[in-house]
Design a protein around this motif. Structure first.
Motif, PDB file in Angstrom:
ATOM      1  N   TRP A   8       0.839  -1.196   0.000  1.00 25.53           N
ATOM      2  CA  TRP A   8       0.000   0.000   0.000  1.00 25.53           C
ATOM      3  C   TRP A   8       0.872   1.242   0.000  1.00 25.53           C
ATOM      4  CZ3 TRP A   8      -5.008  -0.450  -0.927  1.00 25.53           C
ATOM      5  CH2 TRP A   8      -5.632  -1.661  -0.647  1.00 25.53           C
ATOM      6  N   VAL A  22      -5.976   8.610   0.283  1.00 17.10           N
ATOM      7  CA  VAL A  22      -6.355   7.372  -0.373  1.00 17.10           C
ATOM      8  C   VAL A  22      -5.069   6.590  -0.590  1.00 17.10           C
ATOM      9  CG1 VAL A  22      -7.283   6.360  -2.488  1.00 17.10           C
ATOM     10  CG2 VAL A  22      -8.377   8.356  -1.480  1.00 17.10           C
ATOM     11  N   GLU A  23      -5.100   5.315  -0.266  1.00 12.40           N
ATOM     12  CA  GLU A  23      -3.947   4.455  -0.491  1.00 12.40           C
ATOM     13  C   GLU A  23      -4.268   3.488  -1.620  1.00 12.40           C
ATOM     14  OE1 GLU A  23      -2.038   4.285   3.945  1.00 12.40           O
ATOM     15  OE2 GLU A  23      -3.481   2.733   3.410  1.00 12.40           O
ATOM     16  N   VAL A  24      -3.240   3.106  -2.349  1.00 13.25           N
ATOM     17  CA  VAL A  24      -3.392   2.240  -3.515  1.00 13.25           C
ATOM     18  C   VAL A  24      -2.408   1.084  -3.404  1.00 13.25           C
ATOM     19  CG1 VAL A  24      -3.169   2.173  -6.033  1.00 13.25           C
ATOM     20  CG2 VAL A  24      -4.099   4.194  -4.933  1.00 13.25           C
ATOM     21  N   VAL A  35      -7.832  -0.139  -3.522  1.00 14.82           N
ATOM     22  CA  VAL A  35      -7.966   1.248  -3.088  1.00 14.82           C
ATOM     23  C   VAL A  35      -8.588   1.230  -1.694  1.00 14.82           C
ATOM     24  CG1 VAL A  35      -8.975   3.499  -3.640  1.00 14.82           C
ATOM     25  CG2 VAL A  35      -8.397   1.928  -5.487  1.00 14.82           C
ATOM     26  N   ARG A  36      -8.033   2.067  -0.794  1.00 15.46           N
ATOM     27  CA  ARG A  36      -8.601   2.145   0.552  1.00 15.46           C
ATOM     28  C   ARG A  36      -8.359   3.536   1.137  1.00 15.46           C
ATOM     29  NH1 ARG A  36      -4.409  -1.534   4.133  1.00 15.46           N
ATOM     30  NH2 ARG A  36      -2.696  -0.021   4.176  1.00 15.46           N
ATOM     31  N   THR A  44     -11.672  -2.129   1.757  1.00 12.60           N
ATOM     32  CA  THR A  44     -10.940  -1.922   0.510  1.00 12.60           C
ATOM     33  C   THR A  44     -11.850  -2.124  -0.694  1.00 12.60           C
ATOM     34  OG1 THR A  44     -10.232  -4.219   0.360  1.00 12.60           O
ATOM     35  CG2 THR A  44      -8.773  -2.708   1.535  1.00 12.60           C
ATOM     36  N   TRP A  52      -8.656   1.154 -13.725  1.00 13.57           N
ATOM     37  CA  TRP A  52      -7.837   2.087 -12.958  1.00 13.57           C
ATOM     38  C   TRP A  52      -7.021   2.979 -13.898  1.00 13.57           C
ATOM     39  CZ3 TRP A  52      -7.696   4.083  -8.334  1.00 13.57           C
ATOM     40  CH2 TRP A  52      -6.569   4.773  -7.926  1.00 13.57           C
TER      41      TRP A  52
END
Length: 62
Positions: A8, A22-24, A35-36, A44, A52
């Protein structure tokens, strides 16, 4: 594709002083992108990598 991160990570545009990010995560063999929310890491969303890529391209045009 070995240079693609599998953990992440936050955008380079995210400021260090905030945790509202936002984390990917690139899921490699699954050909999906996770994505979370950085504040709620248990929830998630998985997005097909082609979708994407289209999303990111549309953001670049904006």
């Amino acid at each position: 594709m070995s240079d693609i991160p599998t953990g992440w990570f936050k955008s380079s545009y995210s400021g260090a002083a905030t945790d509202n990010c936002v984390e990917v995560r690139f899921a490699g063999a699954e050909r999906a992108v996770g994505v979370r929310d950085s504040k709620n890491t248990r929830a998630t969303l998985a997005v097909p990598s082609a979708r994407w890529s289209a999303f990111v391209a549309s953001m670049r045009r904006s």
